[in-house]
Motif scaffolding. Structure first.
Motif, mmCIF file in Angstrom:
data_model
loop_
_atom_site.group_PDB
_atom_site.id
_atom_site.type_symbol
_atom_site.label_atom_id
_atom_site.label_comp_id
_atom_site.label_asym_id
_atom_site.label_seq_id
_atom_site.Cartn_x
_atom_site.Cartn_y
_atom_site.Cartn_z
ATOM 1 N N MET B 1 -16.150 3.683 -12.057
ATOM 2 C CA MET B 1 -15.700 4.673 -11.304
ATOM 3 C C MET B 1 -14.156 4.552 -10.992
ATOM 4 O O MET B 1 -13.985 3.495 -10.354
ATOM 5 N N LEU B 2 -13.415 5.405 -11.016
ATOM 6 C CA LEU B 2 -11.895 5.300 -10.445
ATOM 7 C C LEU B 2 -11.775 4.914 -9.237
ATOM 8 O O LEU B 2 -10.999 4.106 -8.820
ATOM 9 N N PHE B 3 -12.568 5.305 -8.171
ATOM 10 C CA PHE B 3 -12.594 5.183 -6.795
ATOM 11 C C PHE B 3 -13.325 3.994 -6.288
ATOM 12 O O PHE B 3 -13.049 3.716 -5.177
ATOM 13 N N ASP B 4 -14.045 3.137 -7.350
ATOM 14 C CA ASP B 4 -14.505 2.125 -6.907
ATOM 15 C C ASP B 4 -13.947 1.097 -5.930
ATOM 16 O O ASP B 4 -14.250 0.621 -5.075
ATOM 17 N N LYS B 5 -12.694 0.844 -6.692
ATOM 18 C CA LYS B 5 -11.911 -0.190 -5.857
ATOM 19 C C LYS B 5 -11.364 0.037 -4.498
ATOM 20 O O LYS B 5 -10.979 -0.541 -3.737
ATOM 21 N N PHE B 6 -11.751 1.438 -3.887
ATOM 22 C CA PHE B 6 -10.994 1.558 -2.728
ATOM 23 C C PHE B 6 -12.425 1.535 -1.673
ATOM 24 O O PHE B 6 -12.219 2.003 -0.511
ATOM 25 N N GLN B 7 -13.487 1.146 -2.220
ATOM 26 C CA GLN B 7 -14.608 1.221 -1.327
ATOM 27 C C GLN B 7 -14.671 0.381 0.030
ATOM 28 O O GLN B 7 -14.922 0.667 0.867
ATOM 29 N N THR B 8 -13.966 -0.916 -0.316
ATOM 30 C CA THR B 8 -13.982 -1.900 0.646
ATOM 31 C C THR B 8 -12.942 -1.318 1.943
ATOM 32 O O THR B 8 -13.027 -1.372 2.987
ATOM 33 N N MET B 9 -11.842 -0.740 1.348
ATOM 34 C CA MET B 9 -10.929 -0.013 2.255
ATOM 35 C C MET B 9 -11.593 1.107 3.174
ATOM 36 O O MET B 9 -11.534 1.226 4.348
ATOM 37 N N ALA B 10 -12.304 1.839 2.390
ATOM 38 C CA ALA B 10 -12.876 3.238 3.064
ATOM 39 C C ALA B 10 -13.865 2.570 4.030
ATOM 40 O O ALA B 10 -14.121 3.189 5.174
ATOM 41 N N GLY B 11 -14.663 1.332 3.618
ATOM 42 C CA GLY B 11 -15.658 0.678 4.437
ATOM 43 C C GLY B 11 -14.907 0.382 5.823
ATOM 44 O O GLY B 11 -15.052 0.444 7.181
ATOM 45 N N PHE B 12 -13.731 -0.354 5.705
ATOM 46 C CA PHE B 12 -12.947 -0.778 6.825
ATOM 47 C C PHE B 12 -12.519 0.605 7.754
ATOM 48 O O PHE B 12 -12.398 0.474 8.894
ATOM 49 N N GLN B 13 -12.021 1.502 7.135
ATOM 50 C CA GLN B 13 -11.649 2.704 7.954
ATOM 51 C C GLN B 13 -12.703 3.360 8.724
ATOM 52 O O GLN B 13 -12.671 3.530 9.847
ATOM 53 N N ALA B 14 -13.837 3.289 7.992
ATOM 54 C CA ALA B 14 -15.148 3.817 8.719
ATOM 55 C C ALA B 14 -15.304 2.982 9.823
ATOM 56 O O ALA B 14 -15.936 3.614 10.861
#
Ligand code: PLP
Lengths: 80, 400
Positions: B1-14
């Protein structure tokens, strides 16, 4: 001139300190997916290789390097 | 998925959201002075800006900007190569060139586009770029676009640079060597005398980004190369108007007449609108003040030594020498965020820096001082760090 196998052997030994998960190394071991190296750790690994063979490895080759085998091939080309 | 690579960042933001801390993009609701603001509802001392000389709030610079806005309007609505070159832009180019004692200057809309644009354009396919491993993101972006062969040398290590030039053989003299004056994250200064000596031995062209050192180092504030006495060895100086000059924008100056041809080849110069005249006018005034008031630099360095000595006396892991940027290095992310929060509660805003923006796997509490910090503010900043120790949030062993 060193052959591919010798480069491979050197890379195995050089990356061993960064092999935190103690996985068995092979040509197809991926630096990021299998060894879990961060970009900083990849650069540390590259610096070790550069110092050992007295070469500079351009950053441009990195997009083509996934596995230890890929890197051995590139280092061999650069050291010809 | 296009957005997979942003998962780590999204996790950190959460994670940050859950802890109710917003260290990144903390919103400033009011600016009270060059060194004080209302940030996230708190009155804090600004100890994480690049406002080295405090000029962002200088009444003379504000007046210059206001007058220019009234005379020229709010924006140029065009590129420097089309309708966006006003006499203000041209005058600033002349003045920046004069400031450096050279004949050629290009003014860019930001510091980022100045370094990125120059690095992308100076070297091309077939050329070699040797850059410091800890180079700023704008330099890395630029060299990637250049099409040149890109080789890193170890940070601030002239021996490693020499080794790599030697390995290049005949190509060494065609190499673009890139360094910075003061490095932005740890405040360390490049060993420019040694780097210049290496360049003299092997050849090549030296590009120096004085973003954090212009207005800060050197007898007339030109930067680290002036302080080291090696300006003649620098082929291109780049810098920014967003730090010591308190505005926004960037520049490149050179004694090479070729800079005028290069100007017409830089995408980041051509395909973007020029700076608004008010920004250019305040920058011109700030540059005049940097020359006329060397006491600002003295005050800055006095504060720099004060903070560095204060944090060092607390046993905190700061860099090897005093600098307007003083970073406390820590190993644990969560602990560093706790410290950042406690500093905010104590009324001090600093920068929280996480890898890869920091040059190692360490986390940073990055402090930067200003000539405009008062003695009482310096005391408050140091006391805030002392209370981190008292609270057990930081010890010399917990830090790196
Ligand atoms: C070394 C360096 N070069 C360039 C820049 C970009 O400057 P600006 O923020 O003015 O675009 C910065 C700062 O962000 C920097 O630290």
């Amino acid at each position: 001139m060193t052959d591919y196998q010798e480069y491979l052997e050197f890379l195995y030994s050089a990356v061993e300190t960064q092999n935190k998960k103690h996985i068995e190394l092979s040509e197809s071991t991926s630096l990021v997916a299998d060894l879990g190296l961060s970009s900083l750790e990849v650069m540390e690994f590259i610096e070790k290789i550069e110092d050992h063979f007295d070469i500079s490895i351009p950053l441009n080759i990195l997009p083509d390097v996934n596995t230890i085998g890929d890197l051995a091939t590139k280092v061999r080309e650069l050291n010809l | 998925m296009l957005f997979d690579k942003f998962q780590t960042m999204a996790g950190f933001q959460a994670e940050l959201a859950e802890r109710k801390v917003e260290p990144f993009g903390a919103v400033t609701e009011k600016i009270l002075s060059a060194t004080e603001g209302l940030v996230q509802g708190r009155n804090v001392i600004l100890a994480g800006t690049n406002n080295y000389l405090g000029l962002s709030f200088d009444p003379r610079c504000i007046k210059a900007a206001q007058d220019a806005a009234a005379r020229w309007g709010t924006g140029t609505t065009g590129s420097r190569l089309a309708n966006g070159s006003f006499t203000e832009h041209q005058a600033l180019e002349t003045e920046v060139a004069q400031f450096y004692g050279v004949d050629h200057a290009i003014v860019f809309s930001t510091g980022y586009t100045a370094t990125m644009g120059m690095c992308a354009t100076l070297a091309g396919p077939g050329d070699v770029i040797l850059l410091d491993a800890d180079s700023h993101a704008s330099i890395y972006s630029g060299v990637k676009l250049s099409g040149a062969e890109i080789i890193r040398y170890k940070h601030n290590n002239p021996e490693d640079l020499a080794k790599r030039l030697r390995r290049l053989g005949d190509r060494a003299s065609q190499t673009l060597i890139i360094a910075e004056g003061i490095y932005s994250m740890l405040g360390d200064v490049a060993p420019l005398q040694e780097i210049a000596a290496v360049k003299r031995e092997y050849g090549g062209y030296l590009f120096l980004d004085e973003a954090h050192s212009m207005g800060v180092l050197g007898e007339t504030g030109r930067g680290a190369a002036q302080a080291a006495g090696v300006e003649a060895d620098v082929d291109f100086f780049a810098g920014t108007f967003s730090k010591s000059l308190g505005a926004v924008g960037g520049f490149c100056v050179s004694s090479h007449p070729e800079l005028e041809a290069i100007r017409f080849c830089i995408s980041a110069y051509i395909f973007t609108a020029s700076s608004s005249p008010s920004i250019i006018a305040s920058t011109r005034e700030a540059l005049r003040i940097v020359t006329a008031e060397p006491q600002l630099r003295e005050r800055l360095w006095k504060n720099a030594h004060r903070l560095y000595d204060g944090l060092k006396a607390l046993g905190l892991p700061v860099g090897p020498t005093a600098s307007p940027v003083v970073a406390v290095e820590m190993e644990d992310r969560s602990r560093t965020i706790d410290c950042w929060e406690a500093l905010m509660e104590a009324g001090v805003y600093v920068n929280l820096v996480i890898p890869p923006a920091s040059p190692s796997t360490n986390f940073l509490l990055r402090n930067s001082v200003s000539a405009a910090h008062t003695s009482a503010q310096m005391d408050t900043i140091i006391a805030a760090y002392a209370s981190l120790k008292t609270a057990g949030l930081i010890t010399s062993t917990q830090a790196a």
